[in-house]
Design a protein around this motif. Sequence first.
Motif, PDB file in Angstrom:
ATOM      1  N   ARG A 132       0.895  -1.464  -0.421  1.00  8.18           N
ATOM      2  CA  ARG A 132      -0.131  -0.301  -0.140  1.00  8.18           C
ATOM      3  C   ARG A 132       0.720   1.059   0.011  1.00  8.18           C
ATOM      4  NH1 ARG A 132      -1.361   3.432   4.281  1.00  8.18           N
ATOM      5  NH2 ARG A 132      -2.993   4.695   4.066  1.00  8.18           N
ATOM      6  N   VAL A 133       0.454   2.410  -0.872  1.00  9.98           N
ATOM      7  CA  VAL A 133       1.384   3.449  -1.239  1.00  9.98           C
ATOM      8  C   VAL A 133       0.228   4.560  -0.615  1.00  9.98           C
ATOM      9  CG1 VAL A 133       2.363   5.220  -2.220  1.00  9.98           C
ATOM     10  CG2 VAL A 133       2.172   2.633  -3.387  1.00  9.98           C
ATOM     11  N   ASP A 134       0.865   5.289   0.760  1.00 11.14           N
ATOM     12  CA  ASP A 134      -0.607   6.079   0.998  1.00 11.14           C
ATOM     13  C   ASP A 134      -0.466   7.299   0.315  1.00 11.14           C
ATOM     14  OD1 ASP A 134      -0.873   7.561   3.586  1.00 11.14           O
ATOM     15  OD2 ASP A 134       0.302   8.973   3.041  1.00 11.14           O
ATOM     16  N   GLY A 135      -1.549   7.685   0.668  1.00 14.18           N
ATOM     17  CA  GLY A 135      -2.165   9.617  -1.175  1.00 14.18           C
ATOM     18  C   GLY A 135      -1.506   9.979   0.135  1.00 14.18           C
ATOM     19  N   ARG A 181      11.653   8.319 -11.535  1.00 12.93           N
ATOM     20  CA  ARG A 181      10.843   7.352 -12.194  1.00 12.93           C
ATOM     21  C   ARG A 181      10.371   5.763 -11.344  1.00 12.93           C
ATOM     22  NH1 ARG A 181      14.921   6.102 -16.968  1.00 12.93           N
ATOM     23  NH2 ARG A 181      12.871   5.121 -17.905  1.00 12.93           N
ATOM     24  N   LEU A 182      10.811   5.739 -10.213  1.00 13.63           N
ATOM     25  CA  LEU A 182      10.697   4.988  -9.552  1.00 13.63           C
ATOM     26  C   LEU A 182       9.444   4.706  -8.565  1.00 13.63           C
ATOM     27  CD1 LEU A 182      13.889   2.933  -9.438  1.00 13.63           C
ATOM     28  CD2 LEU A 182      12.358   1.528 -10.559  1.00 13.63           C
ATOM     29  N   VAL A 187       3.435   4.469  -7.762  1.00 10.66           N
ATOM     30  CA  VAL A 187       2.182   5.007  -7.404  1.00 10.66           C
ATOM     31  C   VAL A 187       1.322   4.906  -8.664  1.00 10.66           C
ATOM     32  CG1 VAL A 187       0.870   8.077  -7.679  1.00 10.66           C
ATOM     33  CG2 VAL A 187       3.000   7.249  -6.203  1.00 10.66           C
ATOM     34  N   LEU A 188       1.889   4.765 -10.154  1.00  9.80           N
ATOM     35  CA  LEU A 188       0.602   4.938 -10.945  1.00  9.80           C
ATOM     36  C   LEU A 188      -0.061   2.619 -10.701  1.00  9.80           C
ATOM     37  CD1 LEU A 188       1.866   6.030 -13.867  1.00  9.80           C
ATOM     38  CD2 LEU A 188      -0.141   6.562 -13.391  1.00  9.80           C
ATOM     39  N   GLN A 189       0.337   2.143  -9.713  1.00 14.74           N
ATOM     40  CA  GLN A 189      -0.225   0.613  -9.577  1.00 14.74           C
ATOM     41  C   GLN A 189      -1.089   0.454  -8.672  1.00 14.74           C
ATOM     42  OE1 GLN A 189       3.540  -1.150  -8.704  1.00 14.74           O
ATOM     43  NE2 GLN A 189       4.686  -0.183 -10.904  1.00 14.74           N
ATOM     44  N   ASP A 190      -1.757  -0.512  -8.899  1.00 11.39           N
ATOM     45  CA  ASP A 190      -2.639  -0.914  -7.880  1.00 11.39           C
ATOM     46  C   ASP A 190      -1.669  -0.879  -6.303  1.00 11.39           C
ATOM     47  OD1 ASP A 190      -4.260  -1.868 -10.252  1.00 11.39           O
ATOM     48  OD2 ASP A 190      -3.415  -4.074  -9.743  1.00 11.39           O
ATOM     49  N   GLY A 191      -2.854  -0.852  -5.560  1.00 12.90           N
ATOM     50  CA  GLY A 191      -2.457  -0.571  -3.897  1.00 12.90           C
ATOM     51  C   GLY A 191      -1.811   0.961  -3.542  1.00 12.90           C
ATOM     52  N   SER A 192      -2.314   1.632  -4.433  1.00  7.79           N
ATOM     53  CA  SER A 192      -1.873   3.079  -4.597  1.00  7.79           C
ATOM     54  C   SER A 192      -3.097   3.914  -4.130  1.00  7.79           C
ATOM     55  CB  SER A 192      -1.056   3.726  -6.134  1.00  7.79           C
ATOM     56  OG  SER A 192      -1.224   4.731  -5.956  1.00  7.79           O
ATOM     57  N   ALA A 202     -13.388   9.892 -15.276  1.00  4.18           N
ATOM     58  CA  ALA A 202     -12.278  11.428 -16.380  1.00  4.18           C
ATOM     59  C   ALA A 202     -11.731  11.657 -15.397  1.00  4.18           C
ATOM     60  CB  ALA A 202     -13.184  12.509 -16.347  1.00  4.18           C
ATOM     61  N   ASP A 203     -11.099  12.812 -14.131  1.00  5.59           N
ATOM     62  CA  ASP A 203     -10.527  13.123 -13.288  1.00  5.59           C
ATOM     63  C   ASP A 203      -9.338  11.904 -13.250  1.00  5.59           C
ATOM     64  OD1 ASP A 203     -12.023  15.182 -13.178  1.00  5.59           O
ATOM     65  OD2 ASP A 203     -12.874  14.559 -10.641  1.00  5.59           O
ATOM     66  N   ALA A 204      -9.559  10.703 -13.142  1.00  2.00           N
ATOM     67  CA  ALA A 204      -8.594   9.547 -13.048  1.00  2.00           C
ATOM     68  C   ALA A 204      -7.167   9.571 -13.388  1.00  2.00           C
ATOM     69  CB  ALA A 204      -9.767   8.143 -12.457  1.00  2.00           C
ATOM     70  N   ALA A 205      -8.920   9.557 -15.381  1.00  2.00           N
ATOM     71  CA  ALA A 205      -7.718   9.528 -16.627  1.00  2.00           C
ATOM     72  C   ALA A 205      -7.029  10.429 -16.678  1.00  2.00           C
ATOM     73  CB  ALA A 205      -8.893   9.231 -17.750  1.00  2.00           C
ATOM     74  N   GLN A 206      -7.879  11.823 -16.634  1.00  4.09           N
ATOM     75  CA  GLN A 206      -6.946  12.818 -16.064  1.00  4.09           C
ATOM     76  C   GLN A 206      -5.439  12.733 -15.815  1.00  4.09           C
ATOM     77  OE1 GLN A 206      -7.208  15.340 -18.806  1.00  4.09           O
ATOM     78  NE2 GLN A 206      -5.209  16.227 -17.984  1.00  4.09           N
ATOM     79  N   TRP A 207      -5.923  12.510 -14.520  1.00  4.00           N
ATOM     80  CA  TRP A 207      -4.696  12.151 -13.623  1.00  4.00           C
ATOM     81  C   TRP A 207      -3.599  11.388 -13.376  1.00  4.00           C
ATOM     82  CZ3 TRP A 207      -2.721   8.251 -10.373  1.00  4.00           C
ATOM     83  CH2 TRP A 207      -1.979   8.393  -9.938  1.00  4.00           C
ATOM     84  N   ARG A 208      -3.783  10.315 -14.839  1.00  4.75           N
ATOM     85  CA  ARG A 208      -3.267   9.798 -14.769  1.00  4.75           C
ATOM     86  C   ARG A 208      -1.929   9.892 -16.410  1.00  4.75           C
ATOM     87  NH1 ARG A 208      -3.107   3.872 -13.449  1.00  4.75           N
ATOM     88  NH2 ARG A 208      -4.382   3.561 -11.927  1.00  4.75           N
ATOM     89  N   GLN A 209      -2.787  10.799 -17.119  1.00  2.00           N
ATOM     90  CA  GLN A 209      -1.753  10.845 -18.094  1.00  2.00           C
ATOM     91  C   GLN A 209      -1.298  12.116 -17.436  1.00  2.00           C
ATOM     92  OE1 GLN A 209      -4.885  13.292 -20.925  1.00  2.00           O
ATOM     93  NE2 GLN A 209      -3.184  14.009 -22.004  1.00  2.00           N
ATOM     94  N   GLU A 210      -1.242  12.785 -16.824  1.00  2.00           N
ATOM     95  CA  GLU A 210      -0.465  14.060 -16.861  1.00  2.00           C
ATOM     96  C   GLU A 210       0.693  13.261 -15.627  1.00  2.00           C
ATOM     97  OE1 GLU A 210      -1.912  17.967 -14.259  1.00  2.00           O
ATOM     98  OE2 GLU A 210      -4.077  17.347 -15.755  1.00  2.00           O
TER      99      GLU A 210
END
Length: 224
Positions: A132-135, A181-182, A187-192, A202-210
């Motif tokens: 788990r990665v803390d928010g 980079r690591l 942060v993009l993986q499961d558990g984050s 839509a917000d989730a997709a935009q955040w991932r793109q950024e």
Amino acid sequence: MDDQHTNPASATLRRKLFDGLGRAERALFTRPAPKSARAQIKFLLTRAKGSTTAVAERLGVSRRTVERYRSGAATKPQKQPYQEPCMGTWGTGPFDSDLAADFVDELEGLTHQQVIDVLERAFQRVTDSGERVDGGDGAEAVAAGALVASALPDSPIVIDPDDGPREPLPELPASLRSSARLALDRVLQDGSELATGWVDSADAAQWRQEVRQILQALETPADH
């Protein structure tokens, strides 16, 4: 996000701000005080000769919080796009949260080596996480990653002056790019929490793109 899910961290920050405004009102106002938080902030800035840092210290909040109330960007509880109670979030950008803004504030007044150490620790907290990665850790790592990416030659990552540190970043070691980079990949993986906490798809997709744009900027020529 409906009102019953208002972010607890944001509510705490607002209470802190208004408690500080109440103390300032009792200490400074000799006539009826301005009613709105924005007007009171402007009054305190006048007394502090325009110093947002001085007002932030007086109120016990970050400089970015003072600037948001001064500009009118923050006036009252907002509907949050992010459901985890780890930050006040108002957008999908790397600096669009209270924790990310406070992280940038922490860089002010540090030596060059201290800045590098703070950035490295932000990445290390994420890469050293378990499943788990803390928010909050994720938000700081993304902000740190954007800072590192923006410092690269001909970088496509351009930081708004209102979001970035007031002093230029020092020359950063190449190892910091690898650490960034690591951390951002994690942060993009499961558990984050940061990756899974978005209410609106839509917000989730935009955040991932950024975040992916930051990762792409961090790639070395040898990686292409």
